[in-house]
Design an enzyme around this catalytic site. Structure first.
Site, PDB file in Angstrom:
ATOM      1  N   HIS A 169       0.742  -1.448  -0.056  1.00  0.00           N
ATOM      2  CA  HIS A 169       0.015  -0.006  -0.099  1.00  0.00           C
ATOM      3  C   HIS A 169       0.951   1.199   0.103  1.00  0.00           C
ATOM      4  O   HIS A 169       0.444   2.236  -0.186  1.00  0.00           O
ATOM      5  CB  HIS A 169      -0.936  -0.055   1.149  1.00  0.00           C
ATOM      6  CG  HIS A 169      -2.046  -1.012   0.996  1.00  0.00           C
ATOM      7  ND1 HIS A 169      -3.357  -0.801   0.788  1.00  0.00           N
ATOM      8  CD2 HIS A 169      -1.856  -2.522   1.232  1.00  0.00           C
ATOM      9  CE1 HIS A 169      -4.011  -1.854   0.705  1.00  0.00           C
ATOM     10  NE2 HIS A 169      -3.247  -2.883   0.971  1.00  0.00           N
ATOM     11  N   ASP A 383       3.551   9.751  -0.541  1.00  0.00           N
ATOM     12  CA  ASP A 383       2.459   8.985  -0.328  1.00  0.00           C
ATOM     13  C   ASP A 383       2.140   7.965  -1.262  1.00  0.00           C
ATOM     14  O   ASP A 383       2.257   8.279  -2.447  1.00  0.00           O
ATOM     15  CB  ASP A 383       1.330   9.739  -0.202  1.00  0.00           C
ATOM     16  CG  ASP A 383       0.301   9.348   0.991  1.00  0.00           C
ATOM     17  OD1 ASP A 383       0.164   8.290   1.065  1.00  0.00           O
ATOM     18  OD2 ASP A 383      -0.718  10.065   1.339  1.00  0.00           O
TER      19      ASP A 383
HETATM   20  P1  ADP Z   1      -2.993   6.474   5.141  1.00  0.00           P
HETATM   21  O1  ADP Z   1      -3.236   5.321   4.650  1.00  0.00           O
HETATM   22  O2  ADP Z   1      -1.394   6.888   4.922  1.00  0.00           O
HETATM   23  O3  ADP Z   1      -3.303   6.946   6.501  1.00  0.00           O
HETATM   24  P2  ADP Z   1      -4.915   7.761   3.081  1.00  0.00           P
HETATM   25  O4  ADP Z   1      -5.158   9.141   2.997  1.00  0.00           O
HETATM   26  O5  ADP Z   1      -4.597   6.679   1.867  1.00  0.00           O
HETATM   27  O6  ADP Z   1      -3.623   7.610   4.170  1.00  0.00           O
HETATM   28  O7  ADP Z   1      -6.104   6.757   4.008  1.00  0.00           O
HETATM   29  C1  ADP Z   1      -6.435   7.632   5.210  1.00  0.00           C
HETATM   30  C2  ADP Z   1      -8.016   7.067   5.490  1.00  0.00           C
HETATM   31  O8  ADP Z   1      -8.209   7.437   6.800  1.00  0.00           O
HETATM   32  C3  ADP Z   1      -8.789   7.602   4.810  1.00  0.00           C
HETATM   33  O9  ADP Z   1     -10.088   6.734   4.424  1.00  0.00           O
HETATM   34  C4  ADP Z   1      -9.447   8.767   5.605  1.00  0.00           C
HETATM   35  O10 ADP Z   1     -10.899   9.249   5.473  1.00  0.00           O
HETATM   36  C5  ADP Z   1      -9.421   8.225   7.121  1.00  0.00           C
HETATM   37  N1  ADP Z   1      -8.934   9.162   8.348  1.00  0.00           N
HETATM   38  C6  ADP Z   1      -8.006   9.918   8.139  1.00  0.00           C
HETATM   39  N2  ADP Z   1      -7.925  10.705   9.364  1.00  0.00           N
HETATM   40  C7  ADP Z   1      -9.180  10.291   9.978  1.00  0.00           C
HETATM   41  C8  ADP Z   1      -9.875  10.828  11.154  1.00  0.00           C
HETATM   42  N3  ADP Z   1      -9.363  11.624  12.100  1.00  0.00           N
HETATM   43  N4  ADP Z   1     -10.982  10.139  11.436  1.00  0.00           N
HETATM   44  C9  ADP Z   1     -11.795   9.307  10.660  1.00  0.00           C
HETATM   45  N5  ADP Z   1     -11.017   8.789   9.636  1.00  0.00           N
HETATM   46  C10 ADP Z   1      -9.985   9.177   8.946  1.00  0.00           C
HETATM   47  C1  G6P Z   2      -1.342   3.131   6.436  1.00  0.00           C
HETATM   48  C2  G6P Z   2      -0.456   1.745   5.932  1.00  0.00           C
HETATM   49  C3  G6P Z   2      -1.453   0.736   6.809  1.00  0.00           C
HETATM   50  C4  G6P Z   2      -1.462   1.050   8.032  1.00  0.00           C
HETATM   51  C5  G6P Z   2      -2.201   2.443   8.307  1.00  0.00           C
HETATM   52  C6  G6P Z   2      -2.415   2.960   9.879  1.00  0.00           C
HETATM   53  O1  G6P Z   2      -2.394   3.262   5.543  1.00  0.00           O
HETATM   54  O2  G6P Z   2      -0.278   1.604   4.673  1.00  0.00           O
HETATM   55  O3  G6P Z   2      -0.481  -0.564   6.614  1.00  0.00           O
HETATM   56  O4  G6P Z   2      -2.302  -0.150   8.714  1.00  0.00           O
HETATM   57  O5  G6P Z   2      -1.453   3.197   7.506  1.00  0.00           O
HETATM   58  O6  G6P Z   2      -1.130   2.589  10.611  1.00  0.00           O
HETATM   59  P1  G6P Z   2      -1.074   1.576  11.706  1.00  0.00           P
HETATM   60  O7  G6P Z   2       0.236   1.757  12.022  1.00  0.00           O
HETATM   61  O8  G6P Z   2      -2.052   2.454  12.687  1.00  0.00           O
HETATM   62  O9  G6P Z   2      -1.712   0.161  11.529  1.00  0.00           O
END
Ligand code: ADP
Ligand code: G6P
Length: 763
Positions: A169, A383
């Site tokens: 991912h 990212d």
């Molecule tokens: P990452 O996988 O690195 O966290 P992404 O942008 O691909 O980044 O995905 C983040 C996901 O988490 C999205 O679906 C977003 O809506 C959710 N998210 C991020 N911050 C919050 C929050 N404070 N509360 C609920 N959902 C969140």
């Molecule tokens: C990104 C990574 C995931 C991970 C998530 C939350 O989306 O690709 O593998 O699960 O962040 O991070 P955490 O360390 O809280 O599982």
């Protein structure tokens, strides 16, 4: 998402990720509950498993919890226990202190500690054993992300009957950075235990293939890596390709349409004091997300008076993440200090220009925030994808709102109508913010409309279908060798084969060695309006299977489709050699038969080629992407423009001519096919790939069947002992012709019958 239903071909689906999709939360009063796990992995994967059902193996998010398997909806969850030490050494240490920064362009310094690595191996082994214990015979196991890169090889060792898929991912680093990892070879070997390895972007897949070649000496042929055999295992092929992840766009739009969510968005604006502009940032509190850069730009804009603190509010939602890892702790301190300083300097009694929220929210609240925001700031330094950007777009059914997007997010490959920024360039970032704040509604509408189309066309169902299609093809390719199954008994032949061909086929059938090669669309599979609906004629498949199992007979399919596109048709290709993308991809050629001096069959894209290709693809999307009836198909080495569904023939010709012009102007190679033009960075063609295949096999005459202009390269390369058969009308260098795929099939059936004595049934 109905087309997903049969994506596993009836096999059990097992998901494996570090975290289960739900975290166990212990409340202050000691009671426990479940909440959705953080991050994009769960956002993307959850809608797929809701459809398909699965067994999910992972950690519950708290140390030292031992739980029995339990069920939620269509999921059976099998928890893996992590001790305090495991959390510290494997999760916080190797996963998030070594791999995460290393894979994100070393924005933070990765630490390398042997005790972390030792624990990473042990925990990966535990995950593999848990899967081996629970997975049904022949199941498809889908392993997720950087925390579990050793699981594929460990699992293959324990359970060779499984089909193993892996998806990364996050970005895969360039080979020169990955080289820092002391255990680099072991990690690559771990991943190569999978049948299919999926990446977010082309650049990630290319980097992995180069890295695999460099550190484990396995050759990459296009998207396919050939893992040589050992005393215990046959040689195998591994598909390593990009499959950009996405969201369930319709589900987000549905939430956005709900009156109470819209009411909540109005309420949010009111609570913020109804400013002229609401800007929003939504991220896990992670140093890769560029939150510092964003706040710096905001602070300077307020300081310069470019934006007025009374008119603009920035809401920064930063969900808690990995809080015990040093770099995250420091980031939190710094962000919170900066937030306080910004409000101290630019705020007034009763009004704070920056609202900082350090907590998680429900889906409804997130969507209300998206609707309340005039501008979304997505500014990561690196990212893998960034789903927040796609969620914002999916929610904006009103076609309003501006997306400011870092060019270092994977999403920037697709979301070209965002305001793209380099977050390191603070002046550029500030200029983009000002532009976003003042963007006319009409321009917002135009950009948002195009962004929305992209997100809808490439939603999570599209992603899952492509990825699982490739996985299913891998599962089917390995079926007979693992279960010893044979082709079903076959009845009578009722083929009509023209006399002259009959004579030639009889001569070929009696030769000691033979290569049978064929094009796919229009030759083995009748042409249909939608390429994904094309299917090989069952009788052609039977004939090729019988030929393949005959001694000294090699079967090859040479197609212009990418291998992933071919897999979408469900082609069963056990033991066949298959070349995709006009010779740029190859699978099924056993490395042990490749002679030392055979010409190499394509290699991964170079960085320069990749850049050039990305540029061209963007150009094509801009210029031709919106034309009614035109379908643009991304290929590993190029892009194909299909006009089969353009209603007006003259217009279709003009569009094809425009595609050729654009391709040539960008110094790409252009291939002409029936109602399709293919623009490619590589000059491979089916003729050259057949020459390479021949060089790798024992010398043998070739029978080749093909219908398209691109097959002419093969016909032109054939010698007097070979036989070329053109299918359908049109000028050709082939010596024989049949009218249609059914007759082409009859030729193959006749050859199979004569060579093996097995009668190929008619259907
Ligand atoms: P990452 O996988 O690195 O966290 P992404 O942008 O691909 O980044 O995905 C983040 C996901 O988490 C999205 O679906 C977003 O809506 C959710 N998210 C991020 N911050 C919050 C929050 N404070 N509360 C609920 N959902 C969140
Ligand atoms: C990104 C990574 C995931 C991970 C998530 C939350 O989306 O690709 O593998 O699960 O962040 O991070 P955490 O360390 O809280 O599982």
């Amino acid at each position: 998402m109905t087309e997903m239903q049969d994506m596993t071909g009836g096999r059990e689906l097992v998901m494996v990720s570090n975290r289960l999709p739900v975290d166990r939360v212990v409340e202050a009063d000691g009671s426990t509950s479940w909440r959705t796990s953080p991050g994009g992995l769960v956002t993307a994967v959850a809608p797929i498993v809701e459809q398909l059902g699965c067994l999910w193996v992972g950690w519950v998010g708290a140390a030292d919890e031992t739980l029995d398997p339990f069920e939620i909806g269509s999921m059976r969850l099998a928890p893996v226990e992590l001790s305090e030490d495991d959390v510290e050494l494997y999760y916080e240490g190797f996963s998030n202190g070594t791999l995460w920064p290393l894979y994100h362009d070393v924005i933070a310094r990765p630490d390398f500690h042997r005790v972390w690595w030792d624990r990473y191996q042990r925990v990966n082994q535990r995950f593999a054993e848990r899967v081996a214990q629970h997975a049904a015979q022949g199941a498809i196991v889908w392993v997720h992300d950087y925390q579990l890169q050793l699981v594929p090889a460990m699992l293959r060792e324990l359970r060779p009957d499984l089909t193993i898929a892996f998806f990364l991912h996050i970005p895969f680093p360039p080979s020169r950075l990955f080289a820092q990892l002391p255990w680099r070879k072991r990690v690559v070997e771990g991943l190569l235990g999978a049948d299919v390895i999926g990446f977010q972007q082309v650049t990630d897949a290319v980097a992995f293939r180069m890295t695999a070649e460099r550190f484990t000496r396995v050759p990459a042929l296009g998207n396919t890596i050939v893992v040589p055999g050992t005393a215990e295992q046959h040689s195998r092929t591994v598909l390593a390709q990009e499959f950009p992840i996405s969201i369930d766009a319709a589900a987000f739009a549905e939430v956005a349409a709900r009156p109470e969510v819209q009411e909540r968005s109005r309420q949010i604006r009111a609570e913020l004091g109804n400013p002229k502009t609401v800007m929003l940032g939504v991220d896990r509190l992670d140093y890769t997300k560029g939150i510092r850069h964003r706040l710096k730009a905001f602070d300077e804009l307020l300081g310069d008076g470019e934006i007025d603190a009374d008119d603009v509010v920035l809401v920064q939602v930063a969900s808690p993440s990995r809080e015990r890892v040093d770099a995250y702790r420091q980031l939190r301190d710094e962000v919170e200090l900066t937030a306080g300083r910004i409000n101290g300097e630019h705020g007034s009694i009763g009004h704070a220009p920056l609202v900082y929220l350090h907590r998680g929210y429900t889906r409804d609240e997130m969507v209300a925030l998206y609707l309340a925001a005039d501008v979304l700031l997505v500014t990561p330094l690196r990212d893998g994808m960034n789903l927040v950007a796609k969620e914002y777009v999916a929610c904006r059914t009103d076609e309003q709102g501006v997306l400011v997007l870092s060019e270092f997010a994977g999403a920037a490959d697709e979301l070209r109508d965002a305001l793209l920024v380099n977050p390191h360039d603070i002046e550029g970032l500030k200029a983009a913010v000002v532009r976003a704040v003042h963007m006319p509604r009409e321009e917002q509408r135009r950009r948002m409309r195009s962004l929305r189309r992209t997100v809808y066309d490439n939603d999570v169902a599209h992603w899952a279908t492509g990825y699982l299609g490739a996985v299913r093809a891998a599962a089917e390719a390995q079926r007979p060798s693992r279960t010893g199954e044979r082709t079903e008994p076959i009845q009578v032949s009722t083929a009509f084969v023209p006399r002259s061909i009959d004579d030639r086929v009889r001569r070929l059938a009696a030769l000691p060695q033979l290569i049978v090669a064929s094009d796919f669309d229009g030759t083995l599979a009748p042409i249909v309006p939608r390429p994904q609906d094309a299917r090989i004629l069952p009788r052609a498949r039977q004939a090729l299977e019988v030929l393949r199992s005959a001694p000294d007979t090699y079967v090859a399919v040479l197609t212009g489709r990418s291998l992933a596109g071919l897999a979408e048709t469900g082609l069963q290709s056990e033991g066949w050699i298959v070349s995709g993308s006009h010779g740029s991809e190859l699978t099924g050629l056993d490395v042990s038969v490749v002679s030392g001096d055979a010409p190499p069959l394509g290699s991964p894209l170079t960085g320069e080629e990749d850049e050039r290709l990305q540029r061209v693809v963007r150009r094509f999307e801009r210029v031709l992407g919106g034309e009614p009836g035109v379908r643009l198909e991304r290929k590993p080495f190029g892009i194909a423009v299909h006009t089969r569904q353009v209603p007006d023939a003259e217009q279709a010709d003009e569009l094809l001519a425009a595609a050729v012009e654009l391709g040539l102007a960008a110094e790409m190679h252009v291939r002409e096919g029936k109602q399709v033009r293919e623009i490619s960075v590589r000059d491979s063609n089916k003729g050259s790939v057949l020459r390479s295949i021949r060089a790798a096999l024992p010398a043998a005459p070739v029978l080749f069947l093909g219908d398209d202009v691109t097959d002419e390269d093969v016909f032109a390369s054939l010698g007097p002992d070979d036989l070329g058969i053109k299918v359908g009308d049109g000028a050709t260098a082939a010596v024989e012709r049949v009218p249609d795929p059914e007759t082409a099939t009859a030729v193959l059936a006749l050859l199979a019958e004569l060579r093996t004595g097995v009668v190929i049934g008619s259907e």
